[in-house]
Design an enzyme around this catalytic site. Structure first.
Site, mmCIF file in Angstrom:
data_model
loop_
_atom_site.group_PDB
_atom_site.id
_atom_site.type_symbol
_atom_site.label_atom_id
_atom_site.label_comp_id
_atom_site.label_asym_id
_atom_site.label_seq_id
_atom_site.Cartn_x
_atom_site.Cartn_y
_atom_site.Cartn_z
ATOM 1 N N LYS A 36 0.844 -1.199 0.000
ATOM 2 C CA LYS A 36 0.000 0.000 0.000
ATOM 3 C C LYS A 36 0.880 1.249 0.000
ATOM 4 C CE LYS A 36 -0.413 -0.565 5.006
ATOM 5 N NZ LYS A 36 -0.771 0.477 5.937
ATOM 6 N N ARG A 128 -10.870 0.492 14.454
ATOM 7 C CA ARG A 128 -10.675 1.206 13.191
ATOM 8 C C ARG A 128 -11.635 0.531 12.216
ATOM 9 N NH1 ARG A 128 -4.602 1.452 10.719
ATOM 10 N NH2 ARG A 128 -5.244 -0.550 9.887
ATOM 11 N N HIS A 154 -6.759 -6.964 12.803
ATOM 12 C CA HIS A 154 -5.471 -6.246 12.805
ATOM 13 C C HIS A 154 -5.107 -5.907 14.252
ATOM 14 C CE1 HIS A 154 -2.211 -4.138 10.941
ATOM 15 N NE2 HIS A 154 -2.661 -2.914 11.167
ATOM 16 N N ARG A 210 0.758 -10.800 7.272
ATOM 17 C CA ARG A 210 0.669 -9.601 6.421
ATOM 18 C C ARG A 210 1.745 -8.569 6.772
ATOM 19 N NH1 ARG A 210 -4.511 -9.495 8.793
ATOM 20 N NH2 ARG A 210 -3.900 -7.472 9.640
ATOM 21 N N TYR A 252 15.385 30.278 6.951
ATOM 22 C CA TYR A 252 14.251 31.057 7.451
ATOM 23 C C TYR A 252 14.248 31.126 8.975
ATOM 24 C CZ TYR A 252 12.094 30.634 2.798
ATOM 25 O OH TYR A 252 11.813 30.692 1.454
ATOM 26 N N CYS A 299 13.498 24.019 4.237
ATOM 27 C CA CYS A 299 12.624 24.770 3.318
ATOM 28 C C CYS A 299 11.881 23.784 2.403
ATOM 29 C CB CYS A 299 13.459 25.721 2.472
ATOM 30 S SG CYS A 299 14.599 26.731 3.431
ATOM 31 N N MET A 300 11.092 24.315 1.489
ATOM 32 C CA MET A 300 10.320 23.430 0.619
ATOM 33 C C MET A 300 11.233 22.570 -0.269
ATOM 34 S SD MET A 300 7.353 24.344 -2.168
ATOM 35 C CE MET A 300 6.268 25.105 -0.988
ATOM 36 N N ASP A 301 12.347 23.156 -0.713
ATOM 37 C CA ASP A 301 13.165 22.483 -1.725
ATOM 38 C C ASP A 301 14.612 22.261 -1.302
ATOM 39 O OD1 ASP A 301 10.949 23.026 -3.647
ATOM 40 O OD2 ASP A 301 11.566 25.075 -3.182
HETATM 41 C C1 LIG Z 1 -4.422 -4.213 7.720
HETATM 42 C C2 LIG Z 1 -2.950 -4.159 7.704
HETATM 43 N N1 LIG Z 1 -2.255 -5.295 7.649
HETATM 44 C C3 LIG Z 1 -0.906 -5.300 7.626
HETATM 45 C C4 LIG Z 1 -0.195 -4.127 7.686
HETATM 46 C C5 LIG Z 1 1.299 -4.171 7.724
HETATM 47 O O1 LIG Z 1 1.758 -3.676 8.952
HETATM 48 P P1 LIG Z 1 3.312 -3.521 9.248
HETATM 49 O O2 LIG Z 1 3.821 -2.533 8.262
HETATM 50 O O3 LIG Z 1 3.362 -3.027 10.645
HETATM 51 O O4 LIG Z 1 3.903 -4.865 9.074
HETATM 52 C C6 LIG Z 1 -0.895 -2.924 7.763
HETATM 53 C C7 LIG Z 1 -0.163 -1.650 7.861
HETATM 54 O O5 LIG Z 1 -0.403 -0.829 8.668
HETATM 55 C C8 LIG Z 1 -2.308 -2.937 7.760
HETATM 56 O O6 LIG Z 1 -3.003 -1.801 7.822
#
Ligand SMILES: Cc1ncc(COP(=O)(O)O)c(C=O)c1O
Length: 362
Positions: A36, A128, A154, A210, A252, A299-301
């Protein structure tokens, strides 16, 4: 050797190495690699390919669009969308062969209408996503003939293996599986573990783990490395240097004032590239064979580094974070200095910074 202004080099051999460690830790469970947010900033498609080569079986995204992008890149491995999907996601998922993780009756109905595969999510304590009315959700799934292939949840505190929430969530998950079985559901994929649980909590592995952050070589548990290798190195070339007297205000707000006559090096990366502004006077970089603090406001850049009497010249390489092997800080050190987590440090590196893949094809 860096030829452009800056780059985020991503070592795909490190990704493969880390996936091998996670596979070994996972035992009999399959491994889903979380790609992701563009692979935590590393590049979703490239990381996905490397992870699959190393034996990962699944990929995890949070947006259906992210799943569609993997399919468009020709990736055919199973993909799970791990955030509560919006209305209409079922049809997109079905059309692109994506699995939907969901916990609300509305998303379930949408998925059933489209014939999409689902992984029903139970809220075991994170509050969540996930269902808090689990008996009703599984009953509805059974009655509507939903294509339920997974049941999952999770963890809240897996990075703190002794935290009591781990045991309480594990117990609630086991109970939820019984409720699902009693409703007639037979999911082949039960899954609960993130990186930390994959590495520390065998009982959470079930059929699938995961991991995300560990794939990128960043340990989820403070003080442990598990042999993981950080995959991303963020570096730039010094744009110019100048020698200034003591008492020179820098950037800045003049939040840094040189304590002595010194050399300043200008680094062409800023918060527009994902360098946090609160790295000001706080985070370290490696340049001219030594670590130096970011000196004055980011700064930004661009930002400035007081390199003292170090022999730093325009064109020299400056490493913000990497493996740590060459003396540079790691993303974990940046996170500690800035009061955040390594996830944020790597994920926030903007598309404006070119990714360069090393260690085999991506
Ligand atoms: C639903 C779910 N599974 C697995 C993961 C992977 O977690 P991590 O990066 O802590 O291994 C995440 C990440 O936050 C997640 O949201």
């Amino acid at each position: 050797m860096l030829t452009s202004r800056a780059e985020a080099a991503v070592d795909l051999d490190a990704v493969r190495h880390n996936v091998a460690i996670l596979r070994a830790a996972a035992g009999d469970a399959q491994v889903l690699v979380a790609v992701k947010a563009d692979g935590y900033g590393h590049g979703a498609v490239e990381v996905a390919r490397a992870a699959l080569e190393a034996g990962a079986a699944w990929l995890g995204v949070v947006l259906v669009e992210e799943g569609v992008a993997l399919r468009a890149a020709g990736i055919t491995a199973p993909v799970l969308v791990m955030m509560e999907p919006p209305p209409g996601a079922g049809a997109v998922a079905a059309a692109h062969d994506l699995d939907l993780g969901l916990g609300s009756p509305a998303a379930l109905a949408d998925a059933v209408a489209a014939g999409a595969r689902v992984h029903l999510k139970v809220d075991t304590g994170l509050s969540r996503g996930g269902s808090v009315d689990w008996p009703t959700l599984v009953k509805t799934a059974a009655e509507t003939d939903a294509n339920v292939v997974g049941v999952w949840s999770h963890l809240v505190c897996a990075d703190d293996p002794d935290h009591p929430a781990n045991a309480s969530q594990a117990a609630r998950f086991a109970e939820a599986l019984e409720v699902a079985a009693a409703a007639g559901l037979r999911p082949s994929l039960r899954h609960l573990a993130n990186s930390a649980a994959t590495l520390t909590a065998l009982a959470t592995h079930y059929d699938l783990v995961r991991p995300g952050i560990a794939v990128y070589g960043l340990s989820p548990v403070p003080g442990e490395t598990y042999g993981l290798r950080p995959a991303m190195t963020l570096r730039a070339r010094v744009a110019m240097t100048k020698d200034v007297p003591a008492g020179t205000g820098v950037s800045y707000g003049h939040r840094y004032v040189t304590p002595r006559a010194t050399r300043l090096a200008l680094v062409p990366l800023g918060y527009g590239d994902g360098v946090p502004r609160n790295a000001t006077n706080t985070a370290e970089v490696f340049v001219g064979g030594a670590r130096h603090y970011v000196s004055g406001t980011v700064c930004m850049d661009q930002f400035v580094v007081d390199v003292g009497d170090g022999a730093v010249e325009a064109g020299d390489e400056v490493v913000l974070f990497g493996t740590g092997d060459g003396g540079e800080p790691t993303a974990i050190e940046w996170a500690a200095a800035l009061g955040t987590i390594s996830y944020e440090i790597v994920t926030r590196v903007m598309p404006r910074v070119p990714r360069r893949y090393v260690g085999g094809r991506g």
